[in-house]
Scaffold this active site. Structure first.
Site, PDB file in Angstrom:
ATOM      1  N   HIS B 331      -1.485  -5.741  -1.537  1.00 25.52           N
ATOM      2  CA  HIS B 331      -1.289  -5.955  -0.097  1.00 25.52           C
ATOM      3  C   HIS B 331      -1.709  -4.729   0.697  1.00 25.52           C
ATOM      4  O   HIS B 331      -2.094  -4.829   1.858  1.00 25.52           O
ATOM      5  CB  HIS B 331       0.173  -6.302   0.202  1.00 25.52           C
ATOM      6  CG  HIS B 331       0.515  -7.736  -0.062  1.00 25.52           C
ATOM      7  ND1 HIS B 331      -0.049  -8.769   0.636  1.00 25.52           N
ATOM      8  CD2 HIS B 331       1.350  -8.316  -0.953  1.00 25.52           C
ATOM      9  CE1 HIS B 331       0.428  -9.914   0.191  1.00 25.52           C
ATOM     10  NE2 HIS B 331       1.267  -9.667  -0.783  1.00 25.52           N
ATOM     11  N   GLY B 332      -1.611  -3.554   0.081  1.00 21.76           N
ATOM     12  CA  GLY B 332      -2.019  -2.340   0.762  1.00 21.76           C
ATOM     13  C   GLY B 332      -1.305  -1.150   0.151  1.00 21.76           C
ATOM     14  O   GLY B 332      -0.169  -1.281  -0.304  1.00 21.76           O
TER      15      GLY B 332
END
Lengths: 78, 402
Positions: B331-332
């Site tokens: 997701h990051g």
């Protein structure tokens, strides 16, 4: 033991249930099997029957009842 | 030049429909006009990445060439030999663009990688999955054109659902019979209108109207700890996330159906889940199933085959944590995404422990409508809390920035 009996005994061990009572029960919906159980099944098939099933071959909808699994494995043994 | 964000507003559907009508007439009469499908897809992809987004467009072209070389190259090799290190190499190289895109902003705050474009993670899933299935010997051929048509399948290019090559190809190489196709069109119409309600009505209501107000209230009066407006942010943002993403996914599935492809669904009433495992079988399903099949199961397989841990329970716990952590990182590379992954990993471990305990003490644990309602309530609140973490608002609240 023939293939069918072996598969059933593997499934009985994995699920802790007698799956032969209802061969069309959905093992995933009923909570008897999960991804962990699926991998164990593949490993047992390898060691007990010499059938090699790669993980990518395992499509859940094709392996979700004892009957389907038996048919699959019988196809792979021949 | 005009730029059309995919499914950005109701008008987009009018343009899409005009483009798709010839294709639909063909399918209705039993033909799939591949060249037309490709042409109309390319026009819409061009409109997503033109004008002020041209840099993303260039990145997309570079990415497609790169993945084409990796997947095609690995297939050519795999036909002759099967060295594991070559596989690891091909795997790594195919995710290199995504790694750059994820890591650049973590090293250089405020910067985005030049390789980035909307949808890069979803396209990476498609091609990496293919490389892994080639390694397993399940995919045996690389078709230069079909690969591109799969990778760039237009309805799902920006945010999934994540389809699998073999499943997609099965659909793509045949035409549904008329009765089935009419049924698919009916479903598509239903999904589009449901999606309108989700994305343009409910997600707007929660995301645009409620969340900012509640956030302001929290920042002004709530302090940094528990406060009622913060609880409001948690629920409102969770609802926003669901309706926005589920709405988008319904659109993507609907447009696929119109094109005669049964793209898998992404959501199945996730807030009715009885436990966390159940939740991941209902929430962003194509992503969690992708992780299940390509990360979790493979990891478990390798650990059990090499007998790394004695206990099955340890194997599955390690695999849960690792699986969800990777998902968090995906997701990051930001603390709250990683914490979100870890929280869900630990949650699954606890959940599994509980399920084992329940199975062992089946007779002594009550099971009725009330316990079920409590299970749903507990799961829902755990999930909403994890979404609050995921939203990054806590970072804003505690550190002053996202």
């Amino acid at each position: 033991m023939d293939v069918k009996e072996t598969v059933i005994s593997i499934l009985n061990d994995l699920t802790g249930n007698d799956v032969s009572e209802d061969m069309d029960t959905n093992l995933f919906d009923s909570g008897l099997m999960d991804s962990m159980g699926s991998v164990q099944l593949l490993l047992e098939l390898q060691s007990q029957l010499g059938v090699n099933v790669p993980v990518s071959e395992f499509v859940r909808s094709e392996w979700d009842t004892p009957n389907k699994i038996v048919t699959k494995v019988e196809g792979l043994v021949d | 030049m005009i730029n059309l964000e995919p499914y950005g507003n109701p008008q987009y559907f009018v343009y899409l429909l005009i483009g798709l009508i010839p294709l639909m007439i063909g399918l209705y009469h039993g033909h799939r006009w591949r060249w037309y499908q490709s042409a109309v897809s390319l026009v819409f992809i061009f409109l997503m990445f033109d004008s002020q987004k041209w840099q993303q467009g260039v990145a997309l072209i570079g990415f497609v060439i790169w993945e084409w070389l990796m997947v095609g190259g690995y297939m050519a090799y795999r036909k002759k030999a099967n060295n594991r290190w070559i596989f690891y190499g091909a795997f790594l190289l195919s995710i290199v663009p995504l790694l750059f895109v994820k890591i650049t902003p973590a090293i250089n705050p405020g910067h985005t990688s030049l390789f980035g474009f909307l949808g890069i993670s979803y396209l990476t899933f498609r091609s990496v999955g293919m490389i892994m299935e080639m390694r397993d010997g399940i995919i045996k051929e690389f078709h230069p054109m079909l690969f591109l048509e799969f990778l760039l399948f237009m309805p799902t290019i920006s945010s999934g659902p994540i389809d699998r090559y073999r499943r997609w190809l099965d659909d793509y190489q045949k035409v549904p019979d008329r009765e089935k196709y009419v049924g698919m069109i009916e479903k598509a119409v239903h999904y589009i209108f449901l999606g309108f309600m989700y994305k343009f009505l409910l997600a707007y209501l929660f995301g645009t109207m409620l969340v900012p107000k509640l956030e302001t209230l929290t920042l002004r009066y709530g302090g940094t700890g528990f406060s009622w407006p913060l609880v409001g942010v948690m629920y409102a943002w969770s609802m926003y996330l669901f309706f926005d993403f589920a709405g988008y996914s319904l659109f993507a599935v609907a447009i696929s159906y119109l094109m005669g492809i049964e793209t898998p669904m992404n959501f199945n009433q996730p807030f009715r889940s009885h436990n966390l495992k159940d939740f991941w079988n209902r929430w962003h399903m194509t992503l969690s199933f992708w992780f299940r099949d390509f990360v979790f199961m493979r990891l478990v397989f390798a650990m059990m085959k090499n007998k790394i841990f004695k206990s099955r329970v340890t194997v599955s716990n390690v695999a849960y944590i690792f699986n969800m952590l990777i998902m968090g990182f995906w997701h990051g590379v930001t603390w709250y995404y990683i914490a979100y992954g870890l929280l869900h990993g630990v949650g699954l471990v606890v959940n599994d422990w509980w399920l084992r305990f329940k199975k062992k003490h089946r007779e002594s644990i009550p099971h009725n409508k009330l316990t079920e309602a409590f299970a749903i309530f507990l799961t829902f609140n755990f999930v909403c809390f994890s979404f609050l973490l995921f939203s990054g608002f806590l970072s804003k609240l505690w550190l002053g920035h996202y």
